[in-house]
Design a protein around this motif. Sequence first.
Motif, PDB file in Angstrom:
ATOM      1  N   SER A 103      -2.397   4.675  -3.877  1.00  0.00           N
ATOM      2  CA  SER A 103      -3.577   4.373  -3.050  1.00  0.00           C
ATOM      3  C   SER A 103      -4.786   4.082  -3.927  1.00  0.00           C
ATOM      4  O   SER A 103      -5.570   3.170  -3.642  1.00  0.00           O
ATOM      5  N   LEU A 104      -4.948   4.858  -4.980  1.00  0.00           N
ATOM      6  CA  LEU A 104      -6.066   4.636  -5.899  1.00  0.00           C
ATOM      7  C   LEU A 104      -5.948   3.270  -6.564  1.00  0.00           C
ATOM      8  O   LEU A 104      -6.933   2.537  -6.698  1.00  0.00           O
ATOM      9  N   GLY A 105      -4.727   2.919  -6.957  1.00  0.00           N
ATOM     10  CA  GLY A 105      -4.512   1.600  -7.566  1.00  0.00           C
ATOM     11  C   GLY A 105      -4.854   0.485  -6.600  1.00  0.00           C
ATOM     12  O   GLY A 105      -5.495  -0.511  -6.976  1.00  0.00           O
ATOM     13  N   VAL A 106      -4.470   0.628  -5.339  1.00  0.00           N
ATOM     14  CA  VAL A 106      -4.782  -0.381  -4.321  1.00  0.00           C
ATOM     15  C   VAL A 106      -6.287  -0.472  -4.129  1.00  0.00           C
ATOM     16  O   VAL A 106      -6.853  -1.570  -4.011  1.00  0.00           O
ATOM     17  N   LEU A 107      -6.959   0.686  -4.097  1.00  0.00           N
ATOM     18  CA  LEU A 107      -8.414   0.684  -3.927  1.00  0.00           C
ATOM     19  C   LEU A 107      -9.116   0.010  -5.099  1.00  0.00           C
ATOM     20  O   LEU A 107     -10.090  -0.729  -4.917  1.00  0.00           O
ATOM     21  N   VAL A 108      -8.635   0.264  -6.302  1.00  0.00           N
ATOM     22  CA  VAL A 108      -9.241  -0.357  -7.486  1.00  0.00           C
ATOM     23  C   VAL A 108      -9.061  -1.873  -7.426  1.00  0.00           C
ATOM     24  O   VAL A 108     -10.005  -2.638  -7.674  1.00  0.00           O
ATOM     25  N   ILE A 109      -7.864  -2.311  -7.057  1.00  0.00           N
ATOM     26  CA  ILE A 109      -7.610  -3.758  -6.955  1.00  0.00           C
ATOM     27  C   ILE A 109      -8.489  -4.362  -5.861  1.00  0.00           C
ATOM     28  O   ILE A 109      -9.074  -5.437  -6.031  1.00  0.00           O
TER      29      ILE A 109
END
Length: 98
Positions: free
Chosen positions: A77-83
């Motif tokens: 989820s954090l990776g998706v938010l960063v992207i």
Amino acid sequence: MTERQFETIVDKLTILENNDKMLAERLEFYSEKLDLYKQVSDEKLEVFKKSSDEQINAIRSEIKGYQDANKQQLNVSLGVLVIAAVAILVSVILSMNN
């Protein structure tokens, strides 16, 4: 003391001796039985402790598995938010340049 009185006393002593022997045998029997019950009880307690420890460890492992899965989900989820944040930032920068 008459012979009859003497015989009565001897008979009573014999009865007391027999009662004493019987009580001693019962005491030994119940003492052995008590030791056996204690041994069985100790064994059952040990089995119960082992079973409880195994259940506790299984629950701990299950909880750790859920925690690990939640950490992985949070990382995704954090990776998706960063992207998404980078995409929004790029979009804002591109719209400001136009």
